[in-house]
Design an enzyme around this catalytic site. Structure first.
Site, PDB file in Angstrom:
ATOM      1  N   ILE A 204     -54.092  -4.065  17.947  1.00  0.00           N
ATOM      2  CA  ILE A 204     -52.689  -4.506  18.035  1.00  0.00           C
ATOM      3  C   ILE A 204     -52.621  -5.643  19.051  1.00  0.00           C
ATOM      4  O   ILE A 204     -53.088  -5.479  20.173  1.00  0.00           O
ATOM      5  CB  ILE A 204     -51.776  -3.358  18.548  1.00  0.00           C
ATOM      6  N   HIS A 205     -52.092  -6.790  18.667  1.00  0.00           N
ATOM      7  CA  HIS A 205     -51.963  -7.857  19.675  1.00  0.00           C
ATOM      8  C   HIS A 205     -50.831  -8.833  19.403  1.00  0.00           C
ATOM      9  O   HIS A 205     -50.564  -9.712  20.194  1.00  0.00           O
ATOM     10  CB  HIS A 205     -53.264  -8.652  19.784  1.00  0.00           C
ATOM     11  N   ARG A 206     -50.171  -8.696  18.270  1.00  0.00           N
ATOM     12  CA  ARG A 206     -49.231  -9.738  17.880  1.00  0.00           C
ATOM     13  C   ARG A 206     -47.986  -9.723  18.780  1.00  0.00           C
ATOM     14  O   ARG A 206     -47.495  -8.656  19.152  1.00  0.00           O
ATOM     15  CB  ARG A 206     -48.836  -9.542  16.420  1.00  0.00           C
ATOM     16  N   ASP A 281     -52.505  -5.194  13.310  1.00  0.00           N
ATOM     17  CA  ASP A 281     -51.543  -6.266  13.040  1.00  0.00           C
ATOM     18  C   ASP A 281     -52.260  -7.615  13.010  1.00  0.00           C
ATOM     19  O   ASP A 281     -51.629  -8.662  13.003  1.00  0.00           O
ATOM     20  CB  ASP A 281     -50.400  -6.266  14.071  1.00  0.00           C
TER      21      ASP A 281
END
Ligand code: UD1
Ligand code: UDP
Length: 360
Positions: A204-206, A281
């Site tokens: 997850i990084h967005r 993501d």
């Protein structure tokens, strides 16, 4: 006739990975080129390690721009890229993907009358609140060579009025990267993180998922719920952006989630290949899951990779825990029979064919 001189502008983890097959192909054909790294990513595990495992030469230039607001990052890059381009005078600047580095590289080059080649052009999420969508929408119309991964991305560009003669369907260089590295990855032996029981892999990084505390909290709860209900550990190589946000917002990881530092590409390929399910993501990870035949749950409300949904490899879950669990169950019950929509692994060769056909 002299062949063209190519300037490659890159700056982040996925750009290094997806540009590596192109760099290799330019080297193989002896085409004059240089690499300019903006320094958007700079931590060893987000940057240096990829040059090592992909066996790439160090970039000729590194602007060392680092992190900042969108304006700070892009502004510093524009100033630095322009200086290098004024000195090097390449005939074509190649950029890859949808980051601030792409925006700056494309803008700097086009305003200097240097042709722009956009690798992975034509992707659209339809969501202008994403910084990546803005970058794509600005970079594509100023590009002279649009290397699109699929017919869907070609259609997106044609619908926006791009001259079809500028567009080449090449496949996605991520397939080249996977095929060039998977046996190397397998040959390196045991990856301790894999363990002996089954596991799910998460990234997850967005911005839209990390920067809003409530949404990030729900996503972490969703991963915890998936782990608890389905009896599997969720292995989570944690992007520095997410680490920073989890710390700042004081969000603890739920039991069942095992956070580790980001890993090198060969290790990550093995983590993907051996996972029972991927929750992500990331753009590149959605593609790799599809290519490697691992079911994917995308923790977003939209995707610029609709091909993965259409072939049945991926599903959009949004960020509600119950829906993430429902999607995980749905994808786990699927037969892994889909076709890879991203090409045959010769995308870089097609891109370099086009570059090679140009003369100075
Ligand atoms: C950027 C891209 C995103 C891409 C992602 C790949 C933009 C707008 N975003 O997001 O499209 O999917 O890269 O991973 O270009 N940080 C470090 N070390 C690093 C890099 C970043 O600690 O080497 C931390 C910093 O706290 C920084 C934060 O991560 O503020 C965000 O970095 P930034 O490059 O601005 O955006 P990404 O989230 O990495
Ligand atoms: N990746 C990696 N190590 C990790 C996490 C991801 O090598 O710990 C690779 C992954 O295989 C993919 C790319 O990084 O090729 C995706 O990058 P990221 O998710 O940062 O960016 P995005 O693709 O969303 O732009």
């Amino acid at each position: 006739m002299e062949t063209v001189r190519v300037g490659i502008v890159l700056g982040t983890r996925p750009e290094i990975i997806k540009m590596s097959p192109v760099i290799r192909e330019l080297e193989r054909r002896g085409i004059d080129h240089f690499v300019l790294h903006t320094g958007q990513h700079y931590s060893y595990n987000m940057d240096g390690v990829f040059f090592e495992v992909l066996r790439l030469k160090q970039p000729k230039y590194n602007l060392g721009v680092g992190s900042g607001t969108h304006g700070e990052e892009t502004g510093k890059m524009l100033i630095g890229i322009e200086k290098v381009l004024a000195e090097e005078r390449p005939d074509i600047v190649l950029v890859e993907g949808d980051t601030n580095t792409v925006l700056a590289g494309a803008l700097a080059a086009t305003k200097m009358g240097i042709k722009v080649g956009h690798v992975e052009a034509g992707l659209r999420s339809g969501d202008m609140s994403m910084p990546e969508e803005v970058n794509r929408i600005v970079a594509d119309p100023v590009s002279d060579f649009l290397f699109v991964p699929t017919e869907t991305s070609k259609k997106n560009l044609i619908n926006e009025g791009v001259d079809p003669r500028k567009v080449t369907v090449t496949g996605n260089t991520i397939v080249d990267a996977v095929l060039q590295n998977i046996s190397l990855a397998e040959g390196r032996g045991i990856v301790p993180e894999i363990g002996t029981g089954g596991y799910f892999l998460a990234t997850i990084h967005r911005q839209e998922n990390t920067d809003a505390p409530e949404r990030l909290k729900r996503i972490v709860e969703g991963l915890g719920l998936v782990s608890g209900e389905l009896g599997r550990e969720v292995l989570y190589p944690i992007h520095p952006r997410s680490k920073k946000c989890l710390n700042e917002f004081g969000i603890p990881l739920c039991p069942g989630i095992r956070a580790i530092d980001p890993v090198d590409y060969l290790t990550f390929l093995m983590l993907e290949k051996n996972a029972e399910l991927i929750l992500t993501d990331s753009g590149g990870v959605q593609e790799e899951a599809c290519i490697l035949g691992v079911p994917c749950v995308t923790i977003r409300d939209n995707t610029e990779r609709p091909e993965t949904l259409e072939v049945g490899a991926n599903v959009l879950a949004g960020a509600m825990p119950s829906r993430i669990l429902e999607c995980a169950k749905q994808m786990l019950s699927k037969r892994r029979m889909w076709e890879n929509p991203y090409g045959d692994g010769h995308s870089a060769a097609r891109i370099v064919d086009v570059l090679e056909s140009q003369t100075r």
